[in-house]
Design a protein around this motif. Structure first.
Motif, PDB file in Angstrom:
ATOM      1  N   GLN A 278       0.684  -1.340  -0.432  1.00  0.00           N
ATOM      2  CA  GLN A 278       0.041  -0.205   0.124  1.00  0.00           C
ATOM      3  C   GLN A 278       0.469   1.390   0.045  1.00  0.00           C
ATOM      4  O   GLN A 278       0.452   2.771   0.361  1.00  0.00           O
ATOM      5  CB  GLN A 278      -0.855  -0.458   1.244  1.00  0.00           C
ATOM      6  CG  GLN A 278      -1.729  -1.023   0.695  1.00  0.00           C
ATOM      7  CD  GLN A 278      -2.636  -1.206   2.174  1.00  0.00           C
ATOM      8  OE1 GLN A 278      -2.812  -1.144   3.350  1.00  0.00           O
ATOM      9  NE2 GLN A 278      -4.166  -1.810   1.986  1.00  0.00           N
ATOM     10  N   ASP A 279       2.058   1.280  -0.021  1.00  0.00           N
ATOM     11  CA  ASP A 279       2.657   2.316  -0.730  1.00  0.00           C
ATOM     12  C   ASP A 279       2.186   3.126  -1.603  1.00  0.00           C
ATOM     13  O   ASP A 279       2.395   3.173  -2.984  1.00  0.00           O
ATOM     14  CB  ASP A 279       4.453   2.030  -0.642  1.00  0.00           C
ATOM     15  CG  ASP A 279       5.450   3.147  -0.461  1.00  0.00           C
ATOM     16  OD1 ASP A 279       4.747   4.216  -0.563  1.00  0.00           O
ATOM     17  OD2 ASP A 279       6.549   2.489  -1.177  1.00  0.00           O
ATOM     18  N   LEU A 280       2.101   4.441  -0.949  1.00  0.00           N
ATOM     19  CA  LEU A 280       1.918   5.458  -1.975  1.00  0.00           C
ATOM     20  C   LEU A 280       2.787   7.137  -1.945  1.00  0.00           C
ATOM     21  O   LEU A 280       3.242   6.946  -0.485  1.00  0.00           O
ATOM     22  CB  LEU A 280       0.219   5.451  -2.138  1.00  0.00           C
ATOM     23  CG  LEU A 280      -0.488   4.897  -3.754  1.00  0.00           C
ATOM     24  CD1 LEU A 280      -1.834   5.750  -3.356  1.00  0.00           C
ATOM     25  CD2 LEU A 280       0.208   4.858  -4.910  1.00  0.00           C
ATOM     26  N   PRO A 281       2.927   7.807  -2.223  1.00  0.00           N
ATOM     27  CA  PRO A 281       3.447   9.362  -2.189  1.00  0.00           C
ATOM     28  C   PRO A 281       2.659  10.302  -1.981  1.00  0.00           C
ATOM     29  O   PRO A 281       2.010  11.243  -2.363  1.00  0.00           O
ATOM     30  CB  PRO A 281       3.560   9.618  -3.273  1.00  0.00           C
ATOM     31  CG  PRO A 281       3.199   8.838  -5.031  1.00  0.00           C
ATOM     32  CD  PRO A 281       3.133   8.002  -4.071  1.00  0.00           C
ATOM     33  N   HIS A 282       1.622  10.089  -0.906  1.00  0.00           N
ATOM     34  CA  HIS A 282       0.772  10.188   0.014  1.00  0.00           C
ATOM     35  C   HIS A 282       0.948  11.591   0.741  1.00  0.00           C
ATOM     36  O   HIS A 282       0.094  12.719  -0.281  1.00  0.00           O
ATOM     37  CB  HIS A 282       0.166   9.876   1.420  1.00  0.00           C
ATOM     38  CG  HIS A 282       0.146   8.257   1.214  1.00  0.00           C
ATOM     39  ND1 HIS A 282       0.945   7.385   2.006  1.00  0.00           N
ATOM     40  CD2 HIS A 282      -0.787   7.530   0.624  1.00  0.00           C
ATOM     41  CE1 HIS A 282       0.459   6.506   2.245  1.00  0.00           C
ATOM     42  NE2 HIS A 282      -0.728   6.167   1.196  1.00  0.00           N
ATOM     43  N   VAL A 283       2.087  11.984   1.029  1.00  0.00           N
ATOM     44  CA  VAL A 283       2.712  13.974   0.328  1.00  0.00           C
ATOM     45  C   VAL A 283       1.648  14.781  -0.590  1.00  0.00           C
ATOM     46  O   VAL A 283       1.275  15.598  -0.398  1.00  0.00           O
ATOM     47  CB  VAL A 283       3.740  13.861   1.833  1.00  0.00           C
ATOM     48  CG1 VAL A 283       3.654  15.557   1.885  1.00  0.00           C
ATOM     49  CG2 VAL A 283       3.813  13.129   3.226  1.00  0.00           C
ATOM     50  N   ASP A 284       2.735  14.070  -1.634  1.00  0.00           N
ATOM     51  CA  ASP A 284       2.693  14.905  -2.544  1.00  0.00           C
ATOM     52  C   ASP A 284       1.165  14.985  -3.094  1.00  0.00           C
ATOM     53  O   ASP A 284       0.805  15.369  -3.934  1.00  0.00           O
ATOM     54  CB  ASP A 284       3.684  14.072  -3.520  1.00  0.00           C
ATOM     55  CG  ASP A 284       5.031  13.898  -4.003  1.00  0.00           C
ATOM     56  OD1 ASP A 284       5.672  14.924  -2.808  1.00  0.00           O
ATOM     57  OD2 ASP A 284       5.466  13.151  -4.353  1.00  0.00           O
ATOM     58  N   MET A 285      -0.219  13.890  -2.670  1.00  0.00           N
ATOM     59  CA  MET A 285      -1.551  13.914  -3.153  1.00  0.00           C
ATOM     60  C   MET A 285      -2.095  15.315  -2.475  1.00  0.00           C
ATOM     61  O   MET A 285      -2.477  15.737  -2.709  1.00  0.00           O
ATOM     62  CB  MET A 285      -1.719  12.733  -3.416  1.00  0.00           C
ATOM     63  CG  MET A 285      -1.146  11.403  -4.318  1.00  0.00           C
ATOM     64  SD  MET A 285      -0.978   9.458  -3.962  1.00  0.00           S
ATOM     65  CE  MET A 285      -2.799   9.721  -3.539  1.00  0.00           C
ATOM     66  N   MET A 286      -1.728  14.682  -0.849  1.00  0.00           N
ATOM     67  CA  MET A 286      -2.119  15.887  -0.022  1.00  0.00           C
ATOM     68  C   MET A 286      -1.622  17.162  -0.320  1.00  0.00           C
ATOM     69  O   MET A 286      -2.725  17.935  -0.198  1.00  0.00           O
ATOM     70  CB  MET A 286      -2.159  15.096   0.949  1.00  0.00           C
ATOM     71  CG  MET A 286      -2.761  13.788   1.355  1.00  0.00           C
ATOM     72  SD  MET A 286      -4.680  14.388   1.681  1.00  0.00           S
ATOM     73  CE  MET A 286      -5.197  12.542   1.505  1.00  0.00           C
ATOM     74  N   THR A 287      -0.510  17.417  -0.747  1.00  0.00           N
ATOM     75  CA  THR A 287      -0.146  18.672  -0.303  1.00  0.00           C
ATOM     76  C   THR A 287      -1.310  20.188  -1.286  1.00  0.00           C
ATOM     77  O   THR A 287      -1.577  21.112  -0.746  1.00  0.00           O
ATOM     78  CB  THR A 287       0.724  19.241  -1.014  1.00  0.00           C
ATOM     79  OG1 THR A 287       2.333  17.881  -0.208  1.00  0.00           O
ATOM     80  CG2 THR A 287       1.610  21.019  -1.018  1.00  0.00           C
ATOM     81  N   PRO A 288      -1.791  19.350  -2.282  1.00  0.00           N
ATOM     82  CA  PRO A 288      -2.494  21.020  -2.869  1.00  0.00           C
ATOM     83  C   PRO A 288      -4.186  20.701  -2.309  1.00  0.00           C
ATOM     84  O   PRO A 288      -4.360  21.845  -2.636  1.00  0.00           O
ATOM     85  CB  PRO A 288      -2.656  20.517  -4.105  1.00  0.00           C
ATOM     86  CG  PRO A 288      -1.320  18.939  -4.320  1.00  0.00           C
ATOM     87  CD  PRO A 288      -1.400  18.530  -2.925  1.00  0.00           C
TER      88      PRO A 288
END
Length: 561
Positions: free
Chosen positions: A119-129
């Motif tokens: 379940q690894d994903l770049p969550h912070v990059d996705m949530m920043t905007p």
């Protein structure tokens, strides 16, 4: 107890729970996952309730709703990967609605970084905007500190959501208590309440005292800042007609001489001074174009970036709506009577415009037709509400109808998605409302399409014994979109991709252990509402409404023109 040579240890999950407790969080909304269970264990020790739902979108919407109702930040906790992506819509909705909440997402262990962990994903990059703050907790000793940092960022300018991802090994690891910073309750956030520029306050007071035809729009920030009392004092003292939108609805009770609803366009076309409080010049305001070009326009907002965006203004004030309005009233003290007494004719003029609008739709409000006219349904709901009823609208066309008719009787008793226009907020908002205020009656109106998005969490309401009165305006269509397709492509193509099955939601409610009824005759709406109230259960009244009746707001949407 540790012996003399050992240190007391604490896990990352327990540090998170301590930080949530320090912020005053009483409940987290969650869907379980292996990455996050140590937070649950910490919440048990801290006395924080763990409410589990069936979809992460519901958890995020519920955290948003909890913040709106309580004035305290909400919190949702979800697992990594799809758990976090499922919650994106709820976070985005809170972002546009200026609702303070924290989403905590799991993440694979640091030791597996970039290795393709579960379940690894770049969550912070996705949530920043779509957040005011998004970060990874890098070390167990920083867990509580970063939770407090995220909450602090929620209140920078206009409120909004924050996101933290916490790797599994950071949550599960234990560190000596003395190495971890655990912020003290009430000791890590400053007051964000600003009364605005004193010179601008004086200028606005002078404008209002000398205005012949002033009007004020009280938006969601009036409720966000709990500035209701100050808003009421200002409009009554200065004799100013008030319009309300979003969470600002209910600031003035129906029947108040300064409460106006249906004459807003007329007022904004004829007023000489218009004050916009806590509402951006977005699509709901025609990007500012619906205000008279000859009027003096004043905008008050928590966020500097919002003031003067999309439309020039004559005066902008950045500050807390309640404190600003209170200061303006005080600044006008001693100069009031001359200004207030001149406005009787203006208020009478607007009241006459209101009456024309009411009489125009009166036949539909009282219609005995079957299928039921949506105006008749929302009129019955409005009559059903008490001063204690918290109203939630979740839908497109049917909720657009309700916005013209339903009038909450008290402040803070109206909830809708906000400017993102998200469908599916209804059930999670009910969940938040009943957990936060179990003493309140909750009445929710759903479109059949909107209910379908998160409706399975009706079972969560049954499981937690959270009664509410639910109504589905059922036309077996996504009618707001259908209207636009008919206008653009003709009647022969109006039914592409927008037509639903004839679902008996009353039976769905019964199947899950709630109260359900079907209504086809308008005379049966009121009795069905009362039986739902008396049932003491989560309820759904399935009302079959006319699929060929469209709300004026739907027909006036600019995207269809």
């Amino acid at each position: 107890m540790p012996d003399g040579n050992s240190q007391e240890l604490i896990s990352g999950g327990h540090l998170v729970a301590k930080a949530l407790k320090a912020e005053g969080v009483e409940v987290i909304y969650t869907l379980c996952g292996g990455h996050i269970i140590d937070i649950y264990d910490g919440c048990v020790d801290e006395g924080i309730e763990v409410v589990d739902v069936r979809h992460e979108q519901v958890a995020a919407h519920a955290a948003d709703g909890y913040a709106r109702i309580t004035g305290k930040p909400g919190c949702a906790v979800v697992t990594a990967g799809p758990g976090t992506t499922d919650a994106v819509t709820g976070v985005a909705n809170a972002f546009r609605a200026e609702s303070p909440m924290l989403l905590i997402g799991g993440q694979g262990a640091h030791t597996q970084h970039k290795m393709g962990s579960l379940q690894d994903l770049p969550h912070v990059d996705m949530m920043t905007p779509i957040t005011k703050f998004a970060a990874t907790v890098p070390d167990t000793a920083r867990a509580a500190d970063m939770v407090s940092m995220a909450f602090r960022e929620c209140y920078h300018g206009a409120p909004g959501p924050s996101f933290l991802e916490i790797p599994r090994d950071v949550l599960d690891a234990k560190v000596p208590v003395e190495k971890a910073r655990v912020p003290k309750a009430g000791a890590y956030r400053a007051s964000t309440r600003s009364a605005g520029d004193p010179e601008a306050i004086e200028k606005l007071a002078d404008l209002l005292v000398h205005a012949e035809k002033p009007a004020i729009l009280l938006g969601s920030q009036v409720w966000t800042t709990r500035g209701t009392g100050s808003a009421i004092d200002l409009v009554r003292t200065l004799n100013i007609p008030a319009y309300m939108n979003g969470a600002g609805r209910g600031t003035l009770p129906p029947g108040d001489p300064h409460h106006f609803q249906l004459s807003r366009r007329y007022a904004f076309s004829h007023a000489d001074v218009i004050v916009i409080v806590g509402t951006p010049f977005d699509f709901r305001m025609g990007y500012g174009k619906r205000l008279s070009p000859d009027a003096t326009v004043v905008q008050i907002d928590l966020d500097y970036r919002t003031v003067g965006k999309n439309r020039d203004i004559d005066l902008g004030i950045v500050g807390d709506a309640g404190l600003v309005l209170k200061s303006v009233t005080e600044a006008a003290s001693g100069r009031v009577n001359g200004g207030a007494s001149r406005r009787k004719e203006w208020l009478d003029e607007l009241r006459a415009a209101e009456q024309v609008a009411i009489e125009k739709r009166l036949p539909s409000l009282k219609s005995d037709a079957s299928p039921i006219h949506p105006y008749r349904l929302v009129s019955e709901i409005n009559d059903f509400l008490t001063e204690d009823s918290l109203y939630i609208g979740d839908g497109g066309d049917i909720v657009t109808f309700s916005g013209q008719v339903v009038q909450p009787k008290s402040p803070g008793h109206w909830m809708d998605p906000g400017p993102l226009g998200t469908l599916g907020v209804g059930v999670p908002f009910v969940l938040a409302a009943k957990k936060a205020r179990p003493d309140k009656e909750v009445v929710a109106l759903f479109g059949d399409g909107a209910f379908s998005l998160t409706g399975w969490d009706f079972e969560t309401l049954v499981r937690y014994d959270l009664p509410f009165v639910g109504i589905i305006g059922n036309n077996s269509s996504m009618n707001q979109i259908r209207y636009g397709q008919a206008q653009k492509y003709g009647l022969e193509r109006e039914r592409i991709g927008n037509t639903l099955g004839d679902v008996h939601y009353d039976k769905f409610a019964q199947m899950l252990g709630g109260h359900g009824e079907e209504v086809r005759d308008p005379a049966d709406i009121g009795p069905a509402l009362r039986r739902a109230r008396e049932s003491g259960k989560p309820s759904l009244i399935n009302v079959w409404v006319d699929p060929d009746a469209y709300a004026p707001g739907t027909m006036n949407q600019t995207m269809y023109k």
